[in-house]
Design a protein around this motif. Structure first.
Motif, mmCIF file in Angstrom:
data_model
loop_
_atom_site.group_PDB
_atom_site.id
_atom_site.type_symbol
_atom_site.label_atom_id
_atom_site.label_comp_id
_atom_site.label_asym_id
_atom_site.label_seq_id
_atom_site.Cartn_x
_atom_site.Cartn_y
_atom_site.Cartn_z
ATOM 1 N N ALA A 259 0.828 -1.209 0.000
ATOM 2 C CA ALA A 259 0.000 0.000 0.000
ATOM 3 C C ALA A 259 0.859 1.255 0.000
ATOM 4 N N GLU A 260 2.169 1.087 0.281
ATOM 5 C CA GLU A 260 3.079 2.225 0.301
ATOM 6 C C GLU A 260 3.839 2.325 -1.017
ATOM 7 N N GLY A 261 4.190 3.525 -1.395
ATOM 8 C CA GLY A 261 5.028 3.741 -2.566
ATOM 9 C C GLY A 261 6.490 3.537 -2.210
ATOM 10 N N VAL A 262 7.247 2.897 -3.089
ATOM 11 C CA VAL A 262 8.662 2.604 -2.844
ATOM 12 C C VAL A 262 9.482 3.147 -4.014
ATOM 13 N N LEU A 263 10.566 3.831 -3.682
ATOM 14 C CA LEU A 263 11.500 4.357 -4.681
ATOM 15 C C LEU A 263 12.918 4.022 -4.250
ATOM 16 N N VAL A 264 13.753 3.595 -5.218
ATOM 17 C CA VAL A 264 15.162 3.281 -4.948
ATOM 18 C C VAL A 264 16.010 4.034 -5.974
ATOM 19 N N VAL A 265 17.027 4.759 -5.475
ATOM 20 C CA VAL A 265 17.960 5.468 -6.358
ATOM 21 C C VAL A 265 19.369 4.961 -6.083
ATOM 22 N N ASP A 266 20.264 5.115 -7.075
ATOM 23 C CA ASP A 266 21.644 4.685 -6.894
ATOM 24 C C ASP A 266 22.462 5.798 -6.250
ATOM 25 N N ALA A 267 23.781 5.571 -6.122
ATOM 26 C CA ALA A 267 24.642 6.521 -5.432
ATOM 27 C C ALA A 267 24.694 7.865 -6.149
ATOM 28 N N GLU A 268 24.481 7.876 -7.481
ATOM 29 C CA GLU A 268 24.517 9.126 -8.236
ATOM 30 C C GLU A 268 23.154 9.793 -8.313
ATOM 31 N N GLY A 269 22.145 9.197 -7.700
ATOM 32 C CA GLY A 269 20.817 9.798 -7.718
ATOM 33 C C GLY A 269 19.952 9.348 -8.866
ATOM 34 N N GLY A 270 20.410 8.390 -9.671
ATOM 35 C CA GLY A 270 19.606 7.881 -10.783
ATOM 36 C C GLY A 270 18.588 6.860 -10.295
ATOM 37 N N LEU A 271 17.408 6.909 -10.872
ATOM 38 C CA LEU A 271 16.327 6.035 -10.436
ATOM 39 C C LEU A 271 16.606 4.581 -10.816
ATOM 40 N N LEU A 272 16.493 3.677 -9.830
ATOM 41 C CA LEU A 272 16.670 2.248 -10.069
ATOM 42 C C LEU A 272 15.346 1.504 -10.116
ATOM 43 N N LEU A 273 14.411 1.875 -9.235
ATOM 44 C CA LEU A 273 13.185 1.072 -9.110
ATOM 45 C C LEU A 273 12.088 1.913 -8.466
ATOM 46 N N VAL A 274 10.873 1.762 -8.967
ATOM 47 C CA VAL A 274 9.674 2.276 -8.302
ATOM 48 C C VAL A 274 8.596 1.208 -8.422
ATOM 49 N N ASN A 275 7.733 1.117 -7.425
ATOM 50 C CA ASN A 275 6.637 0.160 -7.523
ATOM 51 C C ASN A 275 5.396 0.845 -8.075
ATOM 52 N N GLU A 276 4.349 0.038 -8.309
ATOM 53 C CA GLU A 276 3.144 0.576 -8.949
ATOM 54 C C GLU A 276 2.462 1.610 -8.064
ATOM 55 N N ARG A 277 2.515 1.423 -6.745
ATOM 56 C CA ARG A 277 1.868 2.376 -5.847
ATOM 57 C C ARG A 277 2.528 3.745 -5.945
ATOM 58 N N PHE A 278 3.854 3.771 -6.095
ATOM 59 C CA PHE A 278 4.553 5.047 -6.241
ATOM 60 C C PHE A 278 4.093 5.744 -7.524
ATOM 61 N N ARG A 279 3.942 4.977 -8.597
ATOM 62 C CA ARG A 279 3.451 5.573 -9.852
ATOM 63 C C ARG A 279 2.057 6.163 -9.661
ATOM 64 N N GLU A 280 1.197 5.463 -8.901
ATOM 65 C CA GLU A 280 -0.156 5.960 -8.666
ATOM 66 C C GLU A 280 -0.130 7.251 -7.852
ATOM 67 N N LEU A 281 0.753 7.312 -6.842
ATOM 68 C CA LEU A 281 0.789 8.487 -5.979
ATOM 69 C C LEU A 281 1.174 9.742 -6.752
ATOM 70 N N PHE A 282 2.053 9.596 -7.758
ATOM 71 C CA PHE A 282 2.546 10.767 -8.485
ATOM 72 C C PHE A 282 2.090 10.797 -9.940
ATOM 73 N N ASP A 283 1.121 9.943 -10.313
ATOM 74 C CA ASP A 283 0.591 9.920 -11.684
ATOM 75 C C ASP A 283 1.707 9.766 -12.714
ATOM 76 N N LEU A 284 2.517 8.713 -12.559
ATOM 77 C CA LEU A 284 3.669 8.502 -13.433
ATOM 78 C C LEU A 284 3.394 7.341 -14.380
ATOM 79 N N TRP A 285 4.007 7.380 -15.543
ATOM 80 C CA TRP A 285 3.918 6.290 -16.509
ATOM 81 C C TRP A 285 5.173 6.310 -17.362
ATOM 82 N N GLY A 286 5.344 5.268 -18.180
ATOM 83 C CA GLY A 286 6.502 5.200 -19.069
ATOM 84 C C GLY A 286 7.746 4.714 -18.349
ATOM 85 N N GLU A 287 8.878 4.735 -19.060
ATOM 86 C CA GLU A 287 10.158 4.277 -18.530
ATOM 87 C C GLU A 287 10.773 5.375 -17.669
#
Length: 596
Positions: A259-287
């Motif tokens: 039920a929680e949104g999850v985001l993971v970034v690498d040491a340089e701040g680049g996005l590694l992973l987001v789950n579907e709930r995180f996309r829903e919270l911020f209305d995100l789509w695509g790569e």
């Protein structure tokens, strides 16, 4: 032809070519040296013979004819070219040069073999003759008493022919050897490289992800050991890939079920992973992989949270608000990984959606405030007039009756509020069971419209009923009647004199729909989302003046949802409103709406 096989064939061919070339050079040099030494020995013997013939002749005083005759006689005797040279290098006789051409012959004192002979030694040299235009081997010897130099020359054309024949033979042998070597090296390299080609094919298949391919174990040598090692490696990779895939799928399932949104970034701040709930919270789509959080979220508070978490081993939390299509209140927690003194690999953030909690808290606060206010007004009136009656028993009878009437009116208002609260509580909790059965909403609406038209407050309005066909719903008759009654009562209260109210009942697919439309005050757009909340009023003063409790629409929503239907409102401020609800028309038990 495979590259490695081509290289081996080329290497073997180059080796054979090199050996043939070196051998040819060595053989040619040895042949030339032996033949040259043989010519030199022969010329030494013959130069001694010529020196003996010319010993009595003085080159400086003899006539040219005598010297020419001597040179030609010596040439025939020695079977070689004979040249007679004075001590100053002048040619006075030559077996191959006519007498009349001798004056044109250049001085030979600079010739290497002549210079050596003039110094008292036997000299030799091999070169092309400028006089006769042939390549010759020269041997010059001094005559005793300073009489001059006798030089013999042997033609090297025969030696060059022999060497050329040798070269032709060597080249022919080399070409034939190369052809045989290429064929043999091709066959040998193909046979030797066949196991390596199989290994390359299997390794390429493994690299492409085909971990089921295996090498046949035909050999017991080093290549067989390598084949076995590759097969073991492929099996281990397959097992590890299966485990990794299973772990990834489990992680993916867990993340996407959260039920929680999850985001993971690498040491340089680049996005590694987001789950579907995180996309829903911020209305995100695509790569999104590789992009920065600020690019996709566009929230400086969230970016600062990630930056703070990257600088410490302790979890960092903050509340942030989104301003997208659906504004949300979020609580974000972020922590770097791995913890401790190890180099940071990245940061993980977990976002909890507090929007519904905040909304419920606000509803609760509003309910408490509104309920307190709704109850305080009639209670204050009852208390005030009761104290007045108690404190002044000498009040005129007319005032006493008026005060008692006011107390009764407010007591009835308290009773209505309490009754509505009890109805709403039972509807919300499900404590009151519904007797679901076929209910003709068209007939029910007709009866309610007829009763409403007889009320004094409705005499100033036009109330129409639009029913095209029987509309039987699967509902609780009492609950459906209360829903229609509340909607019709609100329409009467908030429609000015001369206005119009229309009640429409019809079928929409597998549902029955009832609509109550009025030309009343309407509802502002900002109030539409809260119109079904308890004690929520658009015009509070008018609502109390008309005797409303502020609970009617909330009761409507909960009763409709419990019967498996849905309720909606459309309104334009100043133009009127349309409240509608739908109920199932079949006999299947309705699904309870969890949002009631």
């Amino acid at each position: 032809m495979p590259t490695l096989q081509l290289k081996l064939t080329a290497a073997l061919t180059a080796l054979i070519l090199f050996v043939s070339l070196v051998s040819g050079i060595l053989v040619e040099r040895d042949l030339r040296e032996r033949e040259t030494a043989q010519i030199e020995r022969s010329l030494r013997e013959r130069v001694a013979l010529v020196s003996e013939l010319a010993r009595e002749t003085r080159f400086a005083t003899a006539s040219p004819a005598a010297l020419d005759a001597l040179a030609k006689r010596a040439g025939r005797a020695a079977a070689a070219r004979v040249t007679l040279i004075t001590s100053d290098g002048t040619v006075v006789g030559d077996s191959d040069v006519p007498l009349d051409r001798l004056p044109a012959v250049v001085n030979h004192s600079d010739r290497p073999e002549v210079r050596a002979a003039l110094e008292g030694r036997t000299g030799q040299d091999a070169r092309k003759s400028d006089t006769v235009e042939r390549r010759l081997f020269y041997l010059a010897a001094p005559l005793g008493g300073g009489g001059g130099v006798v030089r013999l020359a042997a033609d090297l054309s025969d030696l060059d022919d022999v060497v050329w024949d040798l070269r032709v033979g060597l080249i022919t042998a080399t070409v034939l050897g190369l052809i045989a070597a290429i064929a043999l090296s091709f066959v040998l390299s193909w046979w030797a490289l066949r196991p390596l080609n199989e290994m390359r094919r299997v390794a390429a298949s493994i690299a492409r992800g085909d971990l089921e391919t295996r090498l046949p174990l035909r050999m017991s040598d080093e290549l067989g050991d390598i084949s076995e090692a590759i097969n073991r490696m492929a099996e281990q990779l397959r097992q590890q890939l299966d485990e990794t895939t299973a772990d990834k799928e489990r992680l993916h399932a867990v993340l996407n079920s959260m039920a929680e949104g999850v985001l993971v970034v690498d040491a340089e701040g680049g996005l590694l992973l987001v789950n579907e709930r995180f996309r829903e919270l911020f209305d995100l789509w695509g790569e999104l992989r590789g992009r920065s959080p600020l690019q996709i979220v566009r929230n400086t508070d969230f970016e600062q949270l990630l930056s703070d978490a990257a600088q410490t081993n302790d979890p960092v939390s903050a509340e942030i608000q989104t301003s997208g299509h659906t504004p949300r209140d979020l609580r974000a927690q972020a922590v770097r990984f791995p913890s401790g003194d190890a180099p940071r690999m990245g940061t993980v953030a977990v976002l909890h959606d507090l929007t519904e909690i905040r909304r419920l808290e606000q509803i609760r606060q509003d309910f408490v405030a509104n309920a307190s206010h709704e109850l305080r007004t009639p209670l204050a009136a009852v208390r005030g007039f009761t104290e007045t009656l108690l404190d002044d028993p000498e009040l005129p009878e007319a005032d006493q009756q008026s005060y008692l009437g006011i107390i009764k009116r407010h007591a009835l208002r308290l009773e209505r509020i309490v009754d509505d609260l009890l109805v709403l509580s039972r509807a919300e909790s499900g404590a009151a069971s519904l007797n679901l059965a076929p209910v003709d909403l068209a007939a029910l609406a007709s009866s309610l419209v007829h009763d409403t038209q007889r009320r004094p407050a409705a005499s100033r309005l036009t109330i129409d009923l639009a029913v095209t066909e029987p509309a039987v719903a699967w509902a609780d008759r009492q609950a459906a009647e209360q829903v229609l009654s509340n909607l019709l009562d609100n329409a009467v209260k908030y429609t000015e004199a001369g206005g119009r109210i229309e009640v429409r009942v019809d079928r929409v697919g597998e549902q029955v729909r009832a609509c109550v439309t009025d030309t009343g005050l309407g509802i502002p757009e900002e109030d539409l989302s809260r119109i079904f909340e308890r004690f929520y009023r658009v015009d509070k003063a008018r609502s109390r003046e008309l005797g409303g409790t502020g609970l009617g629409l909330s009761i409507v929503r909960h009763l409709v949802h419990r019967m498996g239907g849905d309720v909606a409102v459309e309104s334009e401020f100043g133009e009127g409103s349309t409240f509608s609800f739908t109920l199932p028309s079949d006999r299947s038990p309705p699904e309870t709406n969890e949002n009631t």
